[in-house]
Design a protein around this motif. Structure first.
Motif, PDB file in Angstrom:
ATOM      1  N   ALA A  53      -0.410  -3.457  10.440  1.00  9.39           N
ATOM      2  CA  ALA A  53      -0.646  -4.640  11.272  1.00  9.39           C
ATOM      3  C   ALA A  53       0.583  -5.000  12.108  1.00  9.39           C
ATOM      4  CB  ALA A  53      -1.029  -5.826  10.385  1.00  9.39           C
ATOM      5  N   ASP A  54       0.336  -5.348  13.380  1.00 12.34           N
ATOM      6  CA  ASP A  54       1.413  -5.768  14.280  1.00 12.34           C
ATOM      7  C   ASP A  54       2.114  -7.041  13.801  1.00 12.34           C
ATOM      8  OD1 ASP A  54       1.180  -3.692  16.036  1.00 12.34           O
ATOM      9  OD2 ASP A  54       0.144  -4.832  17.604  1.00 12.34           O
ATOM     10  N   SER A  55       1.451  -7.848  12.971  1.00 12.72           N
ATOM     11  CA  SER A  55       2.056  -9.090  12.507  1.00 12.72           C
ATOM     12  C   SER A  55       3.393  -8.846  11.824  1.00 12.72           C
ATOM     13  CB  SER A  55       1.113  -9.809  11.541  1.00 12.72           C
ATOM     14  OG  SER A  55      -0.072 -10.195  12.194  1.00 12.72           O
ATOM     15  N   LEU A  56       3.536  -7.702  11.154  1.00 12.20           N
ATOM     16  CA  LEU A  56       4.801  -7.405  10.485  1.00 12.20           C
ATOM     17  C   LEU A  56       5.918  -7.231  11.505  1.00 12.20           C
ATOM     18  CD1 LEU A  56       6.421  -6.784   7.954  1.00 12.20           C
ATOM     19  CD2 LEU A  56       5.592  -4.421   8.080  1.00 12.20           C
ATOM     20  N   LEU A  57       5.667  -6.469  12.570  1.00  4.72           N
ATOM     21  CA  LEU A  57       6.666  -6.294  13.617  1.00  4.72           C
ATOM     22  C   LEU A  57       7.002  -7.624  14.268  1.00  4.72           C
ATOM     23  CD1 LEU A  57       8.446  -4.746  15.582  1.00  4.72           C
ATOM     24  CD2 LEU A  57       6.379  -4.128  16.881  1.00  4.72           C
ATOM     25  N   LEU A  63       8.010   0.424   5.850  1.00  4.33           N
ATOM     26  CA  LEU A  63       7.219  -0.789   5.627  1.00  4.33           C
ATOM     27  C   LEU A  63       5.804  -0.575   6.147  1.00  4.33           C
ATOM     28  CD1 LEU A  63       9.785  -3.496   6.839  1.00  4.33           C
ATOM     29  CD2 LEU A  63       9.184  -2.979   4.465  1.00  4.33           C
ATOM     30  N   ASP A  64       4.844  -1.056   5.394  1.00  9.37           N
ATOM     31  CA  ASP A  64       3.440  -0.965   5.804  1.00  9.37           C
ATOM     32  C   ASP A  64       2.777  -2.306   5.538  1.00  9.37           C
ATOM     33  OD1 ASP A  64       0.816   0.500   6.378  1.00  9.37           O
ATOM     34  OD2 ASP A  64       0.455  -0.291   4.372  1.00  9.37           O
ATOM     35  N   ALA A  65       1.987  -2.792   6.498  1.00  6.33           N
ATOM     36  CA  ALA A  65       1.266  -4.053   6.338  1.00  6.33           C
ATOM     37  C   ALA A  65      -0.213  -3.826   6.602  1.00  6.33           C
ATOM     38  CB  ALA A  65       1.820  -5.117   7.286  1.00  6.33           C
ATOM     39  N   ARG A  66      -1.053  -4.301   5.699  1.00  5.37           N
ATOM     40  CA  ARG A  66      -2.500  -4.174   5.879  1.00  5.37           C
ATOM     41  C   ARG A  66      -3.147  -5.543   5.780  1.00  5.37           C
ATOM     42  NH1 ARG A  66      -1.606  -0.134   2.139  1.00  5.37           N
ATOM     43  NH2 ARG A  66      -2.750  -1.253   0.517  1.00  5.37           N
ATOM     44  N   VAL A  67      -4.065  -5.827   6.701  1.00  7.72           N
ATOM     45  CA  VAL A  67      -4.818  -7.078   6.660  1.00  7.72           C
ATOM     46  C   VAL A  67      -5.900  -6.956   5.596  1.00  7.72           C
ATOM     47  CG1 VAL A  67      -6.282  -8.654   7.974  1.00  7.72           C
ATOM     48  CG2 VAL A  67      -4.374  -7.500   9.110  1.00  7.72           C
ATOM     49  N   ILE A  68      -5.962  -7.939   4.701  1.00  9.81           N
ATOM     50  CA  ILE A  68      -6.968  -7.891   3.644  1.00  9.81           C
ATOM     51  C   ILE A  68      -7.930  -9.067   3.699  1.00  9.81           C
ATOM     52  CG2 ILE A  68      -5.563  -6.510   2.073  1.00  9.81           C
ATOM     53  CD1 ILE A  68      -4.810  -9.084   0.614  1.00  9.81           C
ATOM     54  N   GLY A  69      -7.771  -9.951   4.689  1.00  5.10           N
ATOM     55  CA  GLY A  69      -8.727 -11.044   4.814  1.00  5.10           C
ATOM     56  C   GLY A  69      -8.258 -12.119   5.768  1.00  5.10           C
ATOM     57  N   LEU A  77      -2.260 -10.664   4.084  1.00  6.88           N
ATOM     58  CA  LEU A  77      -1.699  -9.324   4.223  1.00  6.88           C
ATOM     59  C   LEU A  77      -1.213  -8.810   2.874  1.00  6.88           C
ATOM     60  CD1 LEU A  77       0.683  -9.783   7.304  1.00  6.88           C
ATOM     61  CD2 LEU A  77      -1.580  -8.720   7.349  1.00  6.88           C
ATOM     62  N   VAL A  78      -1.240  -7.502   2.715  1.00  9.61           N
ATOM     63  CA  VAL A  78      -0.482  -6.870   1.645  1.00  9.61           C
ATOM     64  C   VAL A  78       0.590  -6.024   2.324  1.00  9.61           C
ATOM     65  CG1 VAL A  78      -2.118  -4.926   1.462  1.00  9.61           C
ATOM     66  CG2 VAL A  78      -0.532  -5.417  -0.409  1.00  9.61           C
ATOM     67  N   VAL A  79       1.829  -6.242   1.937  1.00  9.93           N
ATOM     68  CA  VAL A  79       2.968  -5.544   2.539  1.00  9.93           C
ATOM     69  C   VAL A  79       3.623  -4.679   1.478  1.00  9.93           C
ATOM     70  CG1 VAL A  79       5.187  -5.791   3.711  1.00  9.93           C
ATOM     71  CG2 VAL A  79       3.344  -7.424   4.173  1.00  9.93           C
ATOM     72  N   GLN A  80       3.855  -3.426   1.817  1.00  9.93           N
ATOM     73  CA  GLN A  80       4.504  -2.497   0.902  1.00  9.93           C
ATOM     74  C   GLN A  80       5.810  -2.007   1.511  1.00  9.93           C
ATOM     75  OE1 GLN A  80       1.255   0.351   0.511  1.00  9.93           O
ATOM     76  NE2 GLN A  80       0.790  -0.451  -1.519  1.00  9.93           N
ATOM     77  N   ALA A  81       6.809  -1.865   0.668  1.00  9.93           N
ATOM     78  CA  ALA A  81       8.118  -1.373   1.105  1.00  9.93           C
ATOM     79  C   ALA A  81       8.538  -0.244   0.181  1.00  9.93           C
ATOM     80  CB  ALA A  81       9.147  -2.500   1.058  1.00  9.93           C
ATOM     81  N   GLN A  82       9.182   0.762   0.773  1.00  7.67           N
ATOM     82  CA  GLN A  82       9.729   1.857  -0.023  1.00  7.67           C
ATOM     83  C   GLN A  82      10.943   2.401   0.704  1.00  7.67           C
ATOM     84  OE1 GLN A  82       6.900   4.779  -1.262  1.00  7.67           O
ATOM     85  NE2 GLN A  82       8.427   6.040  -2.324  1.00  7.67           N
ATOM     86  N   GLY A  83      11.994   2.684  -0.031  1.00  6.60           N
ATOM     87  CA  GLY A  83      13.213   3.179   0.580  1.00  6.60           C
ATOM     88  C   GLY A  83      13.722   4.423  -0.116  1.00  6.60           C
ATOM     89  N   ARG A  84      14.713   5.040   0.509  1.00  8.22           N
ATOM     90  CA  ARG A  84      15.298   6.218  -0.113  1.00  8.22           C
ATOM     91  C   ARG A  84      16.032   5.854  -1.398  1.00  8.22           C
ATOM     92  NH1 ARG A  84      18.562   9.428   4.429  1.00  8.22           N
ATOM     93  NH2 ARG A  84      19.627   7.413   4.505  1.00  8.22           N
ATOM     94  N   PRO A 114       8.686   1.998  -4.802  1.00  8.62           N
ATOM     95  CA  PRO A 114       7.754   1.140  -4.073  1.00  8.62           C
ATOM     96  C   PRO A 114       7.792  -0.305  -4.554  1.00  8.62           C
ATOM     97  CG  PRO A 114       6.675   3.173  -4.804  1.00  8.62           C
ATOM     98  CD  PRO A 114       8.003   3.107  -5.508  1.00  8.62           C
ATOM     99  N   ALA A 115       7.635  -1.222  -3.603  1.00 10.92           N
ATOM    100  CA  ALA A 115       7.538  -2.654  -3.895  1.00 10.92           C
ATOM    101  C   ALA A 115       6.419  -3.208  -3.031  1.00 10.92           C
ATOM    102  CB  ALA A 115       8.859  -3.361  -3.595  1.00 10.92           C
ATOM    103  N   THR A 116       5.711  -4.214  -3.542  1.00  9.57           N
ATOM    104  CA  THR A 116       4.572  -4.741  -2.801  1.00  9.57           C
ATOM    105  C   THR A 116       4.477  -6.256  -2.957  1.00  9.57           C
ATOM    106  OG1 THR A 116       2.177  -4.480  -2.441  1.00  9.57           O
ATOM    107  CG2 THR A 116       2.940  -4.475  -4.719  1.00  9.57           C
ATOM    108  N   ALA A 117       3.887  -6.909  -1.957  1.00 15.24           N
ATOM    109  CA  ALA A 117       3.667  -8.359  -2.007  1.00 15.24           C
ATOM    110  C   ALA A 117       2.399  -8.690  -1.234  1.00 15.24           C
ATOM    111  CB  ALA A 117       4.856  -9.118  -1.418  1.00 15.24           C
ATOM    112  N   ARG A 118       1.696  -9.717  -1.689  1.00 19.15           N
ATOM    113  CA  ARG A 118       0.520 -10.237  -0.979  1.00 19.15           C
ATOM    114  C   ARG A 118       0.914 -11.571  -0.367  1.00 19.15           C
ATOM    115  NH1 ARG A 118      -4.402  -7.854  -3.148  1.00 19.15           N
ATOM    116  NH2 ARG A 118      -5.540  -9.766  -2.707  1.00 19.15           N
ATOM    117  N   LEU A 119       0.694 -11.691   0.943  1.00 16.49           N
ATOM    118  CA  LEU A 119       1.199 -12.838   1.695  1.00 16.49           C
ATOM    119  C   LEU A 119       0.109 -13.447   2.554  1.00 16.49           C
ATOM    120  CD1 LEU A 119       4.415 -11.028   2.967  1.00 16.49           C
ATOM    121  CD2 LEU A 119       4.271 -12.541   1.002  1.00 16.49           C
ATOM    122  N   ASP A 120       0.283 -14.731   2.874  1.00 16.57           N
ATOM    123  CA  ASP A 120      -0.555 -15.434   3.838  1.00 16.57           C
ATOM    124  C   ASP A 120       0.280 -15.761   5.066  1.00 16.57           C
ATOM    125  OD1 ASP A 120      -2.806 -15.441   2.281  1.00 16.57           O
ATOM    126  OD2 ASP A 120      -2.587 -17.503   1.599  1.00 16.57           O
TER     127      ASP A 120
END
Length: 266
Positions: A83-87, A190-196, A212-219, A223-229
């Protein structure tokens, strides 16, 4: 609330049709007018760590728990998908803290939502059409901008060239954010997906919040994840943890989390 374009001051004119030398000269002239890098930018150094002169640029507070240093480290490369909202949120938080950013190759990126999140549009330049070599344009702009957003339009970048640009970002203390393409060697993905959505169909006639559900992963972390409004509060869009959601998974927790899309590789 979402997706409407808003005019912004364009610090760099379109580069299509210019020779390579003309493009470089124009970029350097424009960068000379940008205030010194990092002016008024807040630095966050975790307790017990040595001060890093490159600093850390802000992210929306609700995303900070996903990142080891609670922000974007200068000199790093980040890949985005979804999702563009993350950018827009990253542009809002970094420019709102005083950084200067440029967006390359995204002519239809709607910035009204970024402004509603707190972005300072006077600190965002856009290059809708960077010409035949957007990677070269991004590499030049790393010399003078705090944040360079590069849209690859679904293309890939040769790994050896990607390494050279990564080294340039590191040496200049700038952050390169790569979207819509394949880029190897990034420190953070980083990846963001709209879930509702909330609001539609309830008599409001408009979207009042987006989940949104946002996932982060680094070298350096798992993995880490959060659900946000994303909620409209007094005319401003706020990032808040989803009501009833579990706390964000901290970096380094390697518990099973759905895999990120393969479209953007590390």
């Amino acid at each position: 609330m979402w997706g409407f374009a808003v005019p912004v001051p364009v610090a760099f004119t379109e580069l299509a049709g210019l020779s390579r030398q003309e493009r470089l000269e124009q970029l350097r002239r424009r960068m000379a007018a940008v205030p010194a890098r990092g002016e008024s930018v807040t630095e966050h150094v975790p307790l017990g760590e040595e001060h890093d002169s490159r600093g850390v640029l802000d992210v929306p507070p609700a995303l900070a728990d996903l990142l080891p240093r609670r922000g974007l480290s200068r000199g790093s490369v980040v890949t985005l998908s979804g999702a563009d909202s993350l950018l827009l949120g990253l542009l809002a938080s970094t420019t709102g803290a005083g950084a200067h950013a440029v967006v390359i190759g995204r002519p239809r990126l709607g910035l009204l939502a970024a402004a509603e999140m707190g972005a300072q549009l006077g600190r965002i330049a856009v290059i809708p059409d960077p010409g035949p070599d957007p990677v070269e344009v991004a590499a030049v702009l790393l010399d003078g901008m705090d944040v360079v957003v590069l849209s690859l339009g679904g293309n890939s970048v040769n790994p050896s060239r990607a390494r050279a640009v990564i080294a340039r970002a590191r040496s200049k203390g700038s952050i390169l954010i790569v979207a819509d393409g394949h880029w190897s060697g990034a420190e953070l993905r980083l990846d963001a997906r709209v879930i509702g959505y909330d609001g539609l169909g309830r008599g409001t006639g408009r979207v009042r919040s987006m989940r949104l559900v946002v996932q982060a992963q680094g070298r350096a972390f798992g993995p880490a994840t959060a659900r946000l409004d994303l909620q409209s509060v007094d005319g401003r869009i706020e990032w808040v943890p989803e009501v009833g959601a579990e706390p964000a998974e901290r970096p380094g927790n390697t518990a099973a989390i759905p895999a990120l899309p393969a479209a953007v590789s590390l």
